[in-house]
Design an enzyme around this catalytic site. Structure first.
Site, mmCIF file in Angstrom:
data_model
loop_
_atom_site.group_PDB
_atom_site.id
_atom_site.type_symbol
_atom_site.label_atom_id
_atom_site.label_comp_id
_atom_site.label_asym_id
_atom_site.label_seq_id
_atom_site.Cartn_x
_atom_site.Cartn_y
_atom_site.Cartn_z
ATOM 1 N N SER A 193 4.409 -63.786 29.010
ATOM 2 C CA SER A 193 5.456 -63.853 30.016
ATOM 3 C C SER A 193 6.570 -62.862 29.648
ATOM 4 O O SER A 193 6.319 -61.673 29.504
ATOM 5 C CB SER A 193 5.970 -65.291 30.131
ATOM 6 O OG SER A 193 6.731 -65.462 31.302
ATOM 7 N N LYS B 56 23.347 -76.564 48.370
ATOM 8 C CA LYS B 56 23.927 -76.646 47.037
ATOM 9 C C LYS B 56 23.190 -77.652 46.139
ATOM 10 O O LYS B 56 23.177 -77.496 44.914
ATOM 11 C CB LYS B 56 25.402 -77.033 47.143
ATOM 12 C CG LYS B 56 26.171 -76.924 45.835
ATOM 13 C CD LYS B 56 26.161 -75.502 45.315
ATOM 14 C CE LYS B 56 26.950 -75.372 44.018
ATOM 15 N NZ LYS B 56 26.886 -74.007 43.479
#
Length: 303
Positions: free
Chosen positions: A115, A167
């Site tokens: 990764s 949010k």
């Protein structure tokens, strides 16, 4: 007469002993390849254990590329990945320094370069690995937990106040919202495309596998990684550098700052959670969760 001969015989030995006191990077007659070790989870910052970041490794990289008489810079990588931002920033800084100093970069993979760890490895002009090294995992992953049923069982009422319709995206105490998941996956695809482009630019025609093989997030051992073009050869640092630069090649290790002033010199990486040490016991749950997450990242690759 005998004393004069003795003095002449002793002089070369004295000179050799004095040479031994000179730092390796200033000695003549041998190639110098400074070595920088880049290890750990990238960007995973906890109060007591900061992860790898550009702020934490920049000084080491600058010292390595600034080493007098250097023929190349060797990077030893052992990382399962982490933050894509910090991974790319470290990659870019390595390439900038390599261009400024006109020095080749040789990467040596230890246990794993996966990764973000593989993204950093791509900064090398050549990548070497052990037959048992793990490379790849070119993908993006993210996750959270769902506790909404648990808080119902223990009688806890969730009270959440936000300004902004998205949010509270992926709040673990609310039911999963399909629209939130779709937005997160779109974001992951965008970051994945950046990762793929970086690998293709760095490895170029050396890549041998198809996109639907190389970029699925799968990872491979050393020999297979070489056959897919993710690495150039199986080899260890000492043997490779001796073959290339001679048996007398000097490999000074560029270490991070240490001692009482290390915190002031940037050893502790700034970022989320860096103020946790000031919170006393209140920071322990976050520290524990971060430690478990770090352990889970390594465990994915069998370590």
């Amino acid at each position: 007469m005998s004393e004069q001969i003795s003095d002449r015989v002793g002089l070369p030995g004295l000179i050799e002993r004095l040479k031994g006191l000179v730092p390796a990077k200033f000695r003549r007659g041998a190639a110098v390849v400074p070595v920088v070790r880049l290890s750990g989870v990238i960007g995973a910052v906890t109060p007591l254990r900061p992860g790898m970041s550009l702020a934490g490794v920049a000084k080491m990289l600058e010292r390595a590329f600034g080493t007098k008489n250097a023929k190349a810079v060797a990077l030893v990588i052992n990382s399962p990945g982490g933050s894509p931002v910090q991974s790319r920033q470290i990659y870019l800084r390595i390439r900038q320094l390599a261009a400024e100093k006109n020095l080749p970069v040789l990467v040596f993979v230890e246990d794993v370069a996966a990764s973000g760890g593989y993204m950093i490895a791509c900064a090398g002009d050549e990548i070497f690995c052990d037959p048992s090294s793990i490379l790849g995992s070119i993908g993006v992953v993210g996750g959270t937990f769902g506790f909404q049923e648990l808080i119902k069982k223990i009688g806890v009422e969730r009270r959440l106040y936000t300004a902004g319709v998205h949010k509270a995206t992926l709040d673990p105490f609310l039911p999963e919202n399909p629209d939130d998941v779709a937005r997160i996956k779109a974001l992951q695809r965008e970051i994945h495309a950046i990762f793929i482009a970086l690998v293709k630019q760095s490895r170029g025609s050396r890549l041998k596998g198809a996109d639907d093989t190389l970029f699925t997030g799968e990872y491979w051992a050393g020999e297979t990684s070489v056959s897919l073009g993710l690495a150039d050869a199986v080899g260890d640092l000492r043997s490779t550098l001796r073959t290339r630069y001679g048996d007398k090649v000097l490999t000074p290790v560029i270490a991070p700052a240490s001692g009482m002033l290390s915190g002031l010199l940037g050893r502790r990486s700034p970022g989320a959670g860096s103020m946790g040490a000031l919170d006393g016991f209140g920071g322990l749950p976050d520290e524990l969760i971060s430690a478990l997450e770090t352990r889970a990242i390594w465990a994915k690759f069998g370590f």
